[in-house]
Design an enzyme around this catalytic site. Structure first.
Site, short mmCIF file in Angstrom:
data_model
loop_
_atom_site.label_atom_id
_atom_site.label_comp_id
_atom_site.label_asym_id
_atom_site.label_seq_id
_atom_site.Cartn_x
_atom_site.Cartn_y
_atom_site.Cartn_z
N ASP A 1 0.83 -1.21 0.00
CA ASP A 1 0.00 0.00 0.00
C ASP A 1 0.86 1.25 0.00
O ASP A 1 0.70 2.15 -0.84
CB ASP A 1 -0.92 -0.03 1.22
N THR B 1 -0.78 -11.16 3.15
CA THR B 1 0.32 -11.97 3.67
C THR B 1 1.39 -11.17 4.40
O THR B 1 2.24 -11.77 5.07
CB THR B 1 1.00 -12.78 2.55
#
Length: 169
Positions: free
Chosen positions: A34, A123
């Protein structure tokens, strides 16, 4: 039929119609994938995310859903943001992780994207075990009817690459 390919590397350096962002629900940037997408893509992505928050997602993007913005300075046309589930053994819901992949492919189809680059959603900081995440990702992409011609899993390290390679065969 959708072709699945694997790349070991940095998703922000991919040339694709759409790059998937493993976003947090705020859509305003964060760490990991992100943060990297927001940094490399530049302020245009954040500006569109703020508009989405102001208009449709005042409480944030719900887990398992997806929405698109410009890709800013990235070598893509769009960023498709999706919020993966946080893994906690007692409450882990694989259907929410599966939903991320389906939702991203649906948004890609709406945009007309033919190549989509995915990270290994949930993850990193969200802690989903890599082997299980790879299984869910590959299974969902293979099961989803889409006009996307290539799904590229862009994996940051050797362990992730190996986990996905074992699922793709």
């Amino acid at each position: 039929m959708t072709t699945l390919t694997l790349v070991r590397g940095d998703i922000t350096r991919q040339r694709a119609d759409a790059i998937v962002n493993a976003a947090n629900s705020s859509l305003l940037g964060g760490g990991g994938v992100d943060g990297a997408i927001h940094r490399r893509g530049g302020p245009a992505i954040l500006q569109e995310c703020r508009k989405l928050r102001a208009s449709h997602y005042g409480r944030g993007l719900p887990t398992g859903q997806a929405v698109a913005t410009t890709a800013g300075a990235l070598e893509a046309r769009w960023v498709i943001h999706t919020v993966g589930p946080v893994y906690r053994v007692a409450t882990a819901d694989p259907s929410l992780l599966a939903s991320c992949y389906r939702a991203c492919l649906r948004v890609a189809d709406e945009l007309g994207a033919r190549t989509v680059a995915f990270p290994a959603i949930s993850t990193g900081a969200y802690g989903w075990p890599m082997d299980d995440a790879a299984r869910i990702a590959v299974q969902e992409v293979r099961a989803t009817v889409t006009a996307v011609e290539e799904v590229r899993f862009v994996l940051f390290d050797d362990a992730a690459y190996t986990a996905f390679a074992e699922r793709i065969g």
